[in-house]
Design a protein around this motif. Structure first.
Motif, PDB file in Angstrom:
ATOM      1  N   ILE A  87     -39.953 -23.881   0.608  1.00  0.00           N
ATOM      2  CA  ILE A  87     -39.230 -25.112   0.286  1.00  0.00           C
ATOM      3  C   ILE A  87     -40.220 -26.269   0.344  1.00  0.00           C
ATOM      4  O   ILE A  87     -40.914 -26.459   1.349  1.00  0.00           O
ATOM      5  N   TYR A  88     -40.262 -27.050  -0.733  1.00  0.00           N
ATOM      6  CA  TYR A  88     -41.231 -28.135  -0.860  1.00  0.00           C
ATOM      7  C   TYR A  88     -40.586 -29.485  -0.544  1.00  0.00           C
ATOM      8  O   TYR A  88     -39.359 -29.609  -0.467  1.00  0.00           O
ATOM      9  N   GLY A  89     -41.441 -30.490  -0.391  1.00  0.00           N
ATOM     10  CA  GLY A  89     -40.980 -31.792   0.063  1.00  0.00           C
ATOM     11  C   GLY A  89     -40.007 -32.490  -0.864  1.00  0.00           C
ATOM     12  O   GLY A  89     -39.250 -33.361  -0.431  1.00  0.00           O
ATOM     13  N   ASP A  90     -40.022 -32.135  -2.155  1.00  0.00           N
ATOM     14  CA  ASP A  90     -39.081 -32.755  -3.091  1.00  0.00           C
ATOM     15  C   ASP A  90     -37.789 -31.957  -3.225  1.00  0.00           C
ATOM     16  O   ASP A  90     -36.941 -32.280  -4.058  1.00  0.00           O
ATOM     17  N   GLY A  91     -37.632 -30.904  -2.398  1.00  0.00           N
ATOM     18  CA  GLY A  91     -36.422 -30.089  -2.437  1.00  0.00           C
ATOM     19  C   GLY A  91     -36.550 -28.828  -3.267  1.00  0.00           C
ATOM     20  O   GLY A  91     -35.693 -27.942  -3.185  1.00  0.00           O
ATOM     21  N   THR A  92     -37.595 -28.722  -4.068  1.00  0.00           N
ATOM     22  CA  THR A  92     -37.804 -27.503  -4.848  1.00  0.00           C
ATOM     23  C   THR A  92     -38.018 -26.322  -3.909  1.00  0.00           C
ATOM     24  O   THR A  92     -38.733 -26.429  -2.917  1.00  0.00           O
ATOM     25  N   TYR A  93     -37.391 -25.192  -4.221  1.00  0.00           N
ATOM     26  CA  TYR A  93     -37.646 -23.982  -3.441  1.00  0.00           C
ATOM     27  C   TYR A  93     -37.949 -22.822  -4.379  1.00  0.00           C
ATOM     28  O   TYR A  93     -37.503 -22.787  -5.529  1.00  0.00           O
ATOM     29  N   ILE A  94     -38.739 -21.883  -3.892  1.00  0.00           N
ATOM     30  CA  ILE A  94     -39.111 -20.698  -4.659  1.00  0.00           C
ATOM     31  C   ILE A  94     -38.835 -19.476  -3.791  1.00  0.00           C
ATOM     32  O   ILE A  94     -39.251 -19.423  -2.628  1.00  0.00           O
ATOM     33  N   LEU A  95     -38.108 -18.522  -4.352  1.00  0.00           N
ATOM     34  CA  LEU A  95     -37.799 -17.276  -3.664  1.00  0.00           C
ATOM     35  C   LEU A  95     -38.823 -16.235  -4.090  1.00  0.00           C
ATOM     36  O   LEU A  95     -38.884 -15.867  -5.270  1.00  0.00           O
ATOM     37  N   GLY A  96     -39.622 -15.760  -3.138  1.00  0.00           N
ATOM     38  CA  GLY A  96     -40.723 -14.874  -3.491  1.00  0.00           C
ATOM     39  C   GLY A  96     -41.678 -15.624  -4.398  1.00  0.00           C
ATOM     40  O   GLY A  96     -42.133 -16.724  -4.092  1.00  0.00           O
ATOM     41  N   SER A  97     -41.959 -15.025  -5.550  1.00  0.00           N
ATOM     42  CA  SER A  97     -42.737 -15.723  -6.578  1.00  0.00           C
ATOM     43  C   SER A  97     -42.041 -15.603  -7.928  1.00  0.00           C
ATOM     44  O   SER A  97     -42.675 -15.752  -8.968  1.00  0.00           O
TER      45      SER A  97
END
Length: 322
Positions: A87-97
């Motif tokens: 989870i990144y500072g702007d709210g973006t999240y990535i599950l695995g790759s």
């Protein structure tokens, strides 16, 4: 002969005034140029804390990981090629790759507030909750107050820990559930990576009767890539199977970030992005691993393998092995 002096004085004054204006203009333009070259500062956000403690800060930048979980570390032979959740500072999240979504600013702030104020993670007296070393664990990374904190949540409580440690262990489990619930509550889409890492290891289990795609690059050989990432395979006269645990159970020493044209050449003949490739009568397991935003900016790959009690970033080298 003495009368022209006032005229010369007036002319000199005008000339000096013009020179002064010109110098001021040049000085101002130089200041403007310096300002335009200064990079923009990253967004820093604040979480208010309870009990009059200082507020907690975190980066609001889309390339900075604020929360990350990984799974592995035990002795049972597991290798995670990517983090579970980033989870990144702007709210973006990535599950695995593979999958990508986004939390709203309010949702991210609410999640971080629960980690800080409800579960009190920054104030834990203990952060490693694993007492059976051969079992995998979930590793949580938090980036708060410009520092990285790591927690391990595994099998715990077999050796009569203190009640305070058991309480923290329970709160850490609830915190991990809150993280998963937050990302599962939003929709996600395929993650489109802009760069890829090459992961290669020598394999001795290829079927000689099958036909495998051949390595297409002339920049470097697969043998060079596998040796750079996993080291040289030691000689052993007692067995024909010389496979090492690297990239099967354990993380590599290094990884290679492919240039776009290199990636396209490999992808054209290895459409799934993973499989066996041949070169000079030898065979290799090849994986094209999508790079996450922070991995691209930091030049380090995030993986977790067997026999790890803590996270270790893997350095990336662009274009090929040394």
């Amino acid at each position: 002969m003495g009368q022209p002096a006032p005229y010369m004085t007036k002319t000199r004054r005008i000339f000096l005034a013009l020179c002064g204006c010109l110098l001021l203009a040049l000085f101002a333009s130089s200041l403007t140029a310096c300002d335009s070259g200064t990079p923009n500062q990253k967004s820093v956000k604040t979480i208010n804390t309870k009990n009059d403690k200082p507020p907690v800060t975190y980066s609001g930048d889309g390339k900075d990981v604020v929360i990350r979980t990984l799974y592995g570390g035990g002795l049972k032979g597991s290798l995670s090629f990517a983090p579970e959740v980033s989870i990144y500072g702007d709210g973006t999240y990535i599950l695995g790759s593979e999958r990508k979504g986004k939390l709203s600013s309010d949702a991210l702030e609410k999640l971080l507030d629960s980690l800080v104020n409800t579960y009190d993670l920054p104030d834990f007296g203990e952060r490693q909750f694993v007492d059976i070393q051969d079992m995998n664990a979930t590793y949580l990374q938090l980036a708060l107050n410009n520092k990285s904190m790591e927690y391990a949540y595994g099998s715990y409580g077999h050796y009569q820990p203190k009640s305070s440690s058991l309480d923290e262990y329970g709160r850490l489990g609830k915190a991990l559930t809150a993280i998963n619930d937050a990302v599962n509550a939003t929709s996600n889409n395929p993650y489109g990576a802009s760069a890829y890492a090459l992961l290669a290891r020598r394999t001795f289990s290829a079927n000689a009767n099958d036909t495998y795609p051949l390595w297409p690059l002339s920049d470097f050989t697969l043998e060079q890539a596998a040796t750079y990432e996993c080291g040289k395979i030691p000689e052993n006269e007692n067995t024909p199977n010389l496979e090492t645990p690297c990239l099967k159970f354990t993380i590599p020493e290094h990884a290679i970030r492919l240039k776009d044209e290199q990636y396209q050449s490999i992808k054209a003949i290895l459409s799934s992005g993973q499989g066996i490739m041949g070169e000079g009568g030898l065979y290799y397991n090849v994986t094209l691993r999508p790079l996450l935003p922070d991995e691209i900016s930091s030049g380090k790959l995030s993986m977790l393998g067997s026999q790890q009690s803590s996270y270790m970033a893997i350095p990336l080298r662009e274009g090929g092995p040394e």
